[in-house]
Design a protein around this motif. Structure first.
Motif, PDB file in Angstrom:
ATOM      1  N   LEU A 166       0.833  -1.203   0.000  1.00 13.79           N
ATOM      2  CA  LEU A 166       0.000   0.000   0.000  1.00 13.79           C
ATOM      3  C   LEU A 166       0.871   1.259   0.000  1.00 13.79           C
ATOM      4  CD1 LEU A 166      -2.816   1.304   0.198  1.00 13.79           C
ATOM      5  CD2 LEU A 166      -2.605   1.189   2.682  1.00 13.79           C
ATOM      6  N   ALA A 167       1.924   1.233   0.813  1.00 14.11           N
ATOM      7  CA  ALA A 167       2.808   2.402   0.877  1.00 14.11           C
ATOM      8  C   ALA A 167       3.498   2.647  -0.453  1.00 14.11           C
ATOM      9  CB  ALA A 167       3.839   2.205   1.994  1.00 14.11           C
ATOM     10  N   GLU A 168       3.832   1.559  -1.182  1.00 17.85           N
ATOM     11  CA  GLU A 168       4.507   1.714  -2.467  1.00 17.85           C
ATOM     12  C   GLU A 168       3.541   2.182  -3.560  1.00 17.85           C
ATOM     13  OE1 GLU A 168       6.195  -2.033  -3.326  1.00 17.85           O
ATOM     14  OE2 GLU A 168       7.695  -1.969  -1.718  1.00 17.85           O
ATOM     15  N   LEU A 169       2.370   1.539  -3.601  1.00 13.30           N
ATOM     16  CA  LEU A 169       1.434   1.811  -4.703  1.00 13.30           C
ATOM     17  C   LEU A 169       0.590   3.057  -4.463  1.00 13.30           C
ATOM     18  CD1 LEU A 169       0.232  -1.867  -5.373  1.00 13.30           C
ATOM     19  CD2 LEU A 169       1.861  -0.522  -6.720  1.00 13.30           C
ATOM     20  N   LYS A 170       0.200   3.323  -3.233  1.00 19.42           N
ATOM     21  CA  LYS A 170      -0.641   4.473  -2.903  1.00 19.42           C
ATOM     22  C   LYS A 170      -0.043   5.198  -1.699  1.00 19.42           C
ATOM     23  CE  LYS A 170      -4.167   3.708  -5.799  1.00 19.42           C
ATOM     24  NZ  LYS A 170      -4.696   4.687  -6.775  1.00 19.42           N
ATOM     25  N   PRO A 171       1.068   5.859  -1.879  1.00 20.16           N
ATOM     26  CA  PRO A 171       1.759   6.458  -0.728  1.00 20.16           C
ATOM     27  C   PRO A 171       0.933   7.509   0.009  1.00 20.16           C
ATOM     28  CG  PRO A 171       2.708   7.201  -2.811  1.00 20.16           C
ATOM     29  CD  PRO A 171       1.785   6.090  -3.147  1.00 20.16           C
ATOM     30  N   GLY A 172      -0.027   8.125  -0.663  1.00 20.55           N
ATOM     31  CA  GLY A 172      -0.818   9.160   0.007  1.00 20.55           C
ATOM     32  C   GLY A 172      -2.099   8.649   0.622  1.00 20.55           C
ATOM     33  N   ALA A 173      -2.387   7.360   0.482  1.00 20.00           N
ATOM     34  CA  ALA A 173      -3.653   6.811   0.980  1.00 20.00           C
ATOM     35  C   ALA A 173      -3.672   6.787   2.504  1.00 20.00           C
ATOM     36  CB  ALA A 173      -3.871   5.405   0.429  1.00 20.00           C
ATOM     37  N   ARG A 174      -4.815   7.173   3.064  1.00 14.66           N
ATOM     38  CA  ARG A 174      -4.985   7.083   4.510  1.00 14.66           C
ATOM     39  C   ARG A 174      -5.186   5.624   4.915  1.00 14.66           C
ATOM     40  NH1 ARG A 174     -10.044  10.886   4.874  1.00 14.66           N
ATOM     41  NH2 ARG A 174     -10.247  10.031   2.760  1.00 14.66           N
ATOM     42  N   LEU A 175      -4.704   5.265   6.079  1.00  9.01           N
ATOM     43  CA  LEU A 175      -4.837   3.898   6.574  1.00  9.01           C
ATOM     44  C   LEU A 175      -5.481   3.937   7.955  1.00  9.01           C
ATOM     45  CD1 LEU A 175      -4.181   0.869   6.100  1.00  9.01           C
ATOM     46  CD2 LEU A 175      -2.069   1.254   7.381  1.00  9.01           C
ATOM     47  N   ASP A 176      -6.644   3.323   8.056  1.00  9.98           N
ATOM     48  CA  ASP A 176      -7.360   3.271   9.332  1.00  9.98           C
ATOM     49  C   ASP A 176      -7.101   1.968  10.077  1.00  9.98           C
ATOM     50  OD1 ASP A 176      -8.391   5.742   8.785  1.00  9.98           O
ATOM     51  OD2 ASP A 176     -10.320   5.001   8.039  1.00  9.98           O
ATOM     52  N   GLY A 177      -6.300   1.099   9.505  1.00 13.11           N
ATOM     53  CA  GLY A 177      -6.004  -0.162  10.166  1.00 13.11           C
ATOM     54  C   GLY A 177      -6.273  -1.342   9.264  1.00 13.11           C
ATOM     55  N   LEU A 178      -6.698  -2.454   9.857  1.00 11.24           N
ATOM     56  CA  LEU A 178      -6.949  -3.698   9.139  1.00 11.24           C
ATOM     57  C   LEU A 178      -8.266  -4.294   9.614  1.00 11.24           C
ATOM     58  CD1 LEU A 178      -3.359  -5.028   9.788  1.00 11.24           C
ATOM     59  CD2 LEU A 178      -4.191  -4.453   7.504  1.00 11.24           C
ATOM     60  N   THR A 179      -8.870  -5.094   8.761  1.00 10.27           N
ATOM     61  CA  THR A 179     -10.024  -5.871   9.196  1.00 10.27           C
ATOM     62  C   THR A 179      -9.661  -7.345   9.147  1.00 10.27           C
ATOM     63  OG1 THR A 179     -10.985  -6.031   6.975  1.00 10.27           O
ATOM     64  CG2 THR A 179     -11.658  -4.156   8.332  1.00 10.27           C
ATOM     65  N   VAL A 180     -10.199  -8.072  10.106  1.00 10.99           N
ATOM     66  CA  VAL A 180      -9.981  -9.512  10.194  1.00 10.99           C
ATOM     67  C   VAL A 180     -11.361 -10.178  10.198  1.00 10.99           C
ATOM     68  CG1 VAL A 180      -8.925 -11.395  11.494  1.00 10.99           C
ATOM     69  CG2 VAL A 180      -7.917  -9.109  11.575  1.00 10.99           C
ATOM     70  N   GLN A 181     -11.531 -11.145   9.348  1.00 14.48           N
ATOM     71  CA  GLN A 181     -12.826 -11.818   9.311  1.00 14.48           C
ATOM     72  C   GLN A 181     -12.636 -13.311   9.148  1.00 14.48           C
ATOM     73  OE1 GLN A 181     -14.336  -9.592   5.890  1.00 14.48           O
ATOM     74  NE2 GLN A 181     -14.300 -11.464   4.670  1.00 14.48           N
ATOM     75  N   SER A 182     -13.615 -14.039   9.665  1.00 21.30           N
ATOM     76  CA  SER A 182     -13.549 -15.492   9.555  1.00 21.30           C
ATOM     77  C   SER A 182     -13.710 -15.898   8.104  1.00 21.30           C
ATOM     78  CB  SER A 182     -14.630 -16.139  10.423  1.00 21.30           C
ATOM     79  OG  SER A 182     -15.915 -15.698  10.015  1.00 21.30           O
ATOM     80  N   MET A 183     -13.011 -16.938   7.705  1.00 25.78           N
ATOM     81  CA  MET A 183     -13.120 -17.445   6.338  1.00 25.78           C
ATOM     82  C   MET A 183     -14.405 -18.243   6.182  1.00 25.78           C
ATOM     83  SD  MET A 183     -10.882 -16.575   4.107  1.00 25.78           S
ATOM     84  CE  MET A 183     -11.311 -17.819   2.904  1.00 25.78           C
ATOM     85  N   ALA A 184     -15.155 -17.898   5.193  1.00 22.96           N
ATOM     86  CA  ALA A 184     -16.383 -18.644   4.890  1.00 22.96           C
ATOM     87  C   ALA A 184     -16.005 -19.789   3.963  1.00 22.96           C
ATOM     88  CB  ALA A 184     -17.412 -17.726   4.243  1.00 22.96           C
ATOM     89  N   ARG A 185     -15.946 -20.994   4.510  1.00 21.45           N
ATOM     90  CA  ARG A 185     -15.553 -22.157   3.702  1.00 21.45           C
ATOM     91  C   ARG A 185     -16.794 -22.742   3.036  1.00 21.45           C
ATOM     92  NH1 ARG A 185     -10.435 -23.233   3.414  1.00 21.45           N
ATOM     93  NH2 ARG A 185      -9.021 -22.846   5.152  1.00 21.45           N
ATOM     94  N   ARG A 186     -17.049 -22.285   1.820  1.00 14.69           N
ATOM     95  CA  ARG A 186     -18.223 -22.742   1.068  1.00 14.69           C
ATOM     96  C   ARG A 186     -17.761 -23.019  -0.354  1.00 14.69           C
ATOM     97  NH1 ARG A 186     -22.987 -19.108   3.864  1.00 14.69           N
ATOM     98  NH2 ARG A 186     -24.334 -20.613   2.836  1.00 14.69           N
TER      99      ARG A 186
END
Length: 895
Positions: free
Chosen positions: A571-591
């Motif tokens: 993200l820092a390389e491709l969009k150096p000016g993009a704001r970052l609010d963190g990360l999201t973590v979600q359970s994998m839906a195995r379907r």
């Protein structure tokens, strides 16, 4: 505006040509010549200060000098003169004018008040309710009364088709094309810039025009969606309405924050509106007139299953190919049908659909085969194809087959291949009202037009309820999330916020948590349980996968740490000016057997919120497999949207892959439709992918864009179609019972028939002014399938012991489109009169009209209808006898 004074436009008693001239090839000279040559019977007044006489007629210097107010004025003068002329005409009493002049919208030409000349003309006309057609139009023709109020190069033949066009070029081209084919018109209208009279007004007028049996529209755009949809739905209930819409090819995806915003192009939205209104869209002028002829003779049975019978294998194959390409169904012949055909056909027949009866077929073989196919329940229509042979003359076959085809309960279409040899046969079929075509492809196209028209008519009958698919608490949660985002000055919801909105509306979402940094993401993953997916959380990144911002199937803390670290570096390389609010973590839906779908909302500048459904995933714009619909949706409309996509075939299951839970998909579409209606700030929404399999659905990712809404308008004003107004339902005590007072719904049809059957003949006559023994299906549909934006019918119902409801009274009101005057009627079940139910219904109706701002309620009653007259007198109505009509006029001012 409305249909007010349009009778002066289409049936004038006198005509003035303002700007009439002798100058060769001028508009004024052409219009005067056309008016005089067409045979108009009333007075014609040329107006031009340069002449004393024109074409032998006394000519007047200006509109104010005319000896009487003409019913219709045709204005052919320079743009700058038009507002003054309109004002003069209005003061004189003229109530309709056609403005042929162009340039009234030119910003460089404004009046002393800074208005465009178009606006100045509208302002001049408004106090007199002087209706304006145009400006910048070709005019109109009404052949039945010899009126050619246009500068078209040719006159129109009389007929029963009304043609309305926004394009002047299409007007003259279609007029020429139709004359060469002997096609006539009841009305031929050029709209021009539609400053006043527009599609909605004309659809309302033509729907009740006894001289018009079908309406054709050449459309480039619509400006007032709610008005257009209301008028179109009303017109399409009474006669075929066909639309040739220009601009089918996309001009490129719009800039949008979602896939839905890019995919829901304007043409898709128009297509959805045309379908929802019960009209039929055609692609060429020839298709338009062909469809009119086809639909005029079509049976009401719908469906896209076609049985094909032919005396030659090649034409049958051509028809089958055309059917497949058009999305129709070639049904297999059942065992019973095969046995019946085996009994009447030679052993060498095709034993399949298409049914090849062999080229040497005598007349009886045609009759026997057609009889079997008409008895087969697995087809919806039969295509009869014949190529001429030397065995039996084609005309002899036509004479024998036509009575059976004409009397069939389903559609029979004829295809007579050839020229002179089949000309008589084609004429015989046409004389019997059996549509006939020159080629198998034309016949199949006509069949699919019938099938699509019937589907659209079925959709027209759907009036979805505004019933909550979630509770008020869920709505409040979603609205609170949106308000908080806007209060922060943001327009894009984070993924967790978007999923909170979906969850509030009962849409299944995968568990998602927010993490401020990499280590927090590891902790959240351990709390959720592996495997997990990790995504970047940034308001500046529209599609996370474009910057490597998604990592799937992470099965350990180290995997989460590594993947999250890498995506932050990218993200820092491709969009150096993009704001970052963190990360999201979600359970994998195995379907593993789930299909990736997209469900979304976009806001069209004309029709407001629209719903999109289709095949999802990262390549959604490339596959372009989607359907667009207008909210509100019910289960029937949502299921229709699903069926119009290619992915629907995959969802039905194949090989060892079970069918997906279509009901769950339909529920999501209805929930999203409700969300679009409830939250006026919702501008765009994407659920992509929505995983769907036999176990149901779950939203993996969601994106929502919001915008400040117009607080002065109701949230429902954004919708092109007003939903069922559940908020008007109430419980009332009456005669020791508890009744429900509510708006009528289409599903009230059976109860309404029972209600009508319980009325005495006199009560029916008091309501309808004539004696009617039973309601026809069209009348029942008119009473129960109403447009809540322009009319209302409140019914009083009580529960039946075995379940269901019984209708015991109805009060109905229909307002003019300007909401100035509304006409009412009230009827109570005959055996329940005298207990005050009529008053309960009328008080409900009066309160509703007051709330809408209606100025006056009016009605007519027969003098013998003393109960109603006594009732409305008590409610404050003025009662005025009308001896000329043998009726009593009833009126109640509300302002």
């Amino acid at each position: 505006m409305s249909v007010r004074n349009l009778e002066h436009l289409f049936a004038p008693r006198s005509v003035a040509v303002i700007g009439a001239s002798l100058t060769p090839r001028s508009v004024g000279a052409t219009v005067l010549r056309n008016v005089l040559a067409a045979g108009f019977k009333g007075p014609v007044y040329p107006v031009n200060p340069k002449y004393d006489t024109l074409c032998g007629l006394r000519t007047y210097p200006d509109a104010a000098a005319l000896p009487e107010a003409p019913d219709l004025a045709i204005i052919c003068t320079p743009a700058a003169t038009v507002p003054r002329i309109v004002r003069q005409l209005g003061e004189a009493g003229t109530r309709a004018a056609i403005i042929l002049s162009a340039g009234l919208d030119d910003d460089k030409q404004r009046d002393a008040h800074g208005r465009t000349l178009k606006q100045a003309a509208l302002d001049a006309a408004r106090p007199y309710v002087l209706r304006l057609l145009g400006p910048n139009c070709v005019g109109l023709l009404v052949p039945g009364i010899g009126l050619n109020a246009s500068f078209a190069h040719a006159d129109a033949l009389p007929g029963r088709i009304a043609f309305v066009s926004q394009s002047g070029g299409m007007v003259t081209a279609v007029l020429d094309w139709a004359r060469s084919r002997g096609i006539g018109f009841s009305k031929f209208i050029s709209l021009g810039e539609s400053a006043d009279v527009d599609f909605g007004d004309l659809l309302d007028y033509l729907a009740s025009d006894a001289d018009t049996s079908a309406i054709l529209l050449y459309m480039e755009d619509v400006r007032h969606a709610r008005k257009f949809m209301s008028a179109a739905r009303a017109a399409a209930r009474s006669k075929p309405v066909l639309v040739l819409k220009a601009g089918r090819m996309p001009e490129g995806a719009r800039a949008a924050a979602s896939h839905t915003g890019a995919l829901a192009g304007a043409d898709d939205v128009y297509d959805a509106a045309i379908r929802r209104a019960g009209m039929l869209r055609v692609l060429t002028t020839e298709d338009m007139f062909s469809a009119v002829e086809t639909l005029a003779h079509a049976r009401t049975r719908g469906g896209d299953r076609l049985a094909i019978m032919t005396n030659g294998g090649g034409p049958g194959v051509m028809a089958a190919d055309a059917l497949g390409a058009a999305g129709g169904t070639l049904p297999a012949l059942s065992a019973a049908t095969l046995a019946s055909l085996d009994a009447v056909l030679p052993p060498t027949w095709s034993r399949a659909n298409p049914v090849d009866i062999i080229g040497d077929a005598p007349v009886q073989r045609y009759l026997d085969t057609l009889r079997v196919l008409l008895a087969d329940p697995d087809n919806d229509a039969v295509l009869f194809i014949h190529a001429p042979t030397a065995i039996v003359p084609s005309a002899e076959i036509a004479r024998a087959v036509a009575p059976m085809a004409k009397g069939a309960s389903r559609n029979v279409l004829g295809c007579w291949l050839g020229g002179d040899a089949v000309a008589e046969a084609r004429r015989i079929f046409s004389a019997e009202g059996i549509p006939s075509y020159d080629t198998p492809e034309e016949a199949v196209n006509a069949f699919m037009q019938i099938a699509q028209y019937r589907r659209n008519q079925d959709l027209l009958m759907q009036v979805p309820p505004a019933l909550r698919v979630n509770d008020e608490g869920g709505r409040a949660i979603a609205a609170g999330v949106v308000r908080a985002v806007l209060a922060e000055g943001r327009t894009i919801l984070t993924e967790p916020e978007a999923k909170r909105v979906l969850d509030a509306y009962g849409i299944p979402v995968v568990q998602t948590r927010t993490a401020a940094d990499v280590e927090a993401a590891v902790k959240e993953a351990e709390a959720i349980g592996y495997p997990v997916a990790v995504k970047i959380l940034s308001p500046d990144i529209t599609h996370k996968s474009d910057v490597g911002g998604v990592a799937l199937d992470l099965d350990s803390g180290e995997a989460v740490r590594s993947a999250a670290t890498r995506m932050l570096h990218r993200l820092a390389e491709l969009k150096p000016g993009a704001r970052l609010d963190g990360l999201t973590v979600q359970s994998m839906a195995r379907r593993p057997q789930a299909h990736e779908l997209i469900v979304g909302v976009a806001t069209d500048p004309v029709f407001g919120p629209v719903i999109l459904f289709g095949q999802g995933g990262v390549a959604v714009e490339v596959t372009a497999d989607h359907a667009v619909g207008l909210p509100p949706l019910n289960a029937v409309l949502a299921r229709d949207m699903v069926s119009r996509t290619r992915v629907a075939r995959l969802l039905a299951g194949y090989r060892n892959r079970p069918p997906a839970d279509i009901d769950a998909i339909v529920r999501v579409l209805m929930q999203v439709s409700q969300l679009a209606a409830d939250i006026p700030e919702l501008a765009e929404l994407d659920i992509n992918p929505l995983l769907a399999d036999s176990d149901g659905v779950i939203a993996l990712d969601a994106r929502i864009r919001v915008a400040l809404a117009d607080q002065s308008a109701s949230s429902l004003d954004r919708l092109a179609i007003r939903p069922y107004p559940a908020e008007l339902e109430e419980q009332v005590a009456w005669n020791g019972e508890t009744l429900t007072l509510r708006p009528i719904r289409p599903e009230d049809g059976p109860a309404h028939l029972e209600f009508f059957g319980a009325l005495t003949p006199d009560d029916v006559r008091y309501r309808m002014f004539v004696r009617v023994r039973e309601l026809q299906p069209s009348q029942l549909a008119r009473f129960t399938q109403i447009d809540y934006d322009r009319e209302m019918a409140f019914i009083a119902t009580r529960p039946l012991p075995g379940g269901g409801e019984q209708t015991i009274g109805v009060a109905r009101v229909v307002a003019d489109p300007d909401n100035i005057q509304a006409e009412f009627a009230v009827t109570v079940r005959s055996d329940l009169k005298g207990h005050g139910l009529g008053r309960v219904l009328m008080e409900k109706l009066i309160a509703y009209c007051r709330a809408r701002g209606t100025r006056e309620i009016v009605g007519e009653a027969l003098p013998q209808n003393t109960r109603v007259i006594k009732l409305v007198r008590k409610l404050g109505f003025a009662v005025t006898p009308n001896p000329a009509e043998d009726s009593v006029h009833l009126s109640l001012p509300l302002d």
